[in-house]
Design a protein around this motif. Structure first.
Motif: not given
Length: 218
Positions: A85-114
């Motif tokens: 379940n930890q593995v499956y959840l880890g892939f889900v978190f990876g998908m969250v980052f991928l989706i944020s890249t596709i919609i051009k709202k990268p979480l990395a940018l918001y982390f840098a803003v913080d």
């Protein structure tokens, strides 16, 4: 990241879980030992969250993912199920980052803003700057690094579980911590690289303004 935090991370995410697993599985059983081994990291992460007062996107992401991970661990019915379940959840978190890249709202940018906000820079100003042409692409690339990190680490964990099973959980802890530190280093260097790009970009803007001012005066 300073040496003190690196040492605490190593202790709370690696050494203590390793010791709990090795010395707790016989009296407690595999499931309880694995579950208990996640407690130090949970407590340490919450402590860091409260101490650093990171009421921001980065902090909220960390604390939310932490609570979800803990809930998944508690709802798992066996040690083997918990690991998978930890593995499956880890892939889900990876998908969250991928989706944020596709919609051009990268979480990395918001982390840098913080991070910039903690250094005294207004969030809106940093957000506009980071979305500038020539800078935004770098945050997209860092975001993809987070995606690759999730894909690699969870694929590695799945391989280790298949290879060693629950009995090899100590190996899972060691290999996951080593690979995790490698990716943490890469991500840190990536943000450092982008910081240099931002400085260059601001210098160029400053030069253009000075040239414009000189032309206007003449």
């Amino acid at each position: 990241m300073n040496k003190r935090l690196m040492f605490l991370d190593l202790i709370c995410y690696g050494a203590i879980p390793f010791l709990i697993w090795n010395y707790g599985r016989e009296p407690l059983g595999d499931y309880a030992a694995i579950l208990l081994s996640t407690v130090p990291g949970f407590i340490y992460t919450v402590y860091r969250f409260i101490k650093e007062k990171q009421l921001n996107i980065a902090g909220l992401f960390v604390i939310t993912s932490l609570f979800i991970s803990t809930a998944v661990n508690l709802l798992s019915t066996s040690a083997n199920d918990m690991l998978w379940n930890q593995v499956y959840l880890g892939f889900v978190f990876g998908m969250v980052f991928l989706i944020s890249t596709i919609i051009k709202k990268p979480l990395a940018l918001y982390f840098a803003v913080d991070v910039a906000y903690l250094q005294g820079y207004p969030r809106e100003d940093s957000r506009k700057l980071y979305k500038s042409k020539g800078l935004f692409i770098w945050f997209q690339l860092i975001n993809l690094l987070f995606v690759f990190r999730g894909l690699f680490l969870n694929s590695l964990k799945a391989f280790l579980i298949k290879s060693y099973g629950v009995d090899g959980y100590d190996k899972v802890i060691i290999y996951m911590n080593i690979s995790g530190w490698v990716f943490s280093g890469l991500i840190f260097l990536s943000f450092l690289f982008v910081s240099n790009k931002i400085a260059q970009y601001l210098d160029q803007l400053g030069n253009k303004k000075r040239e414009s001012s000189v032309n206007t005066d003449t």
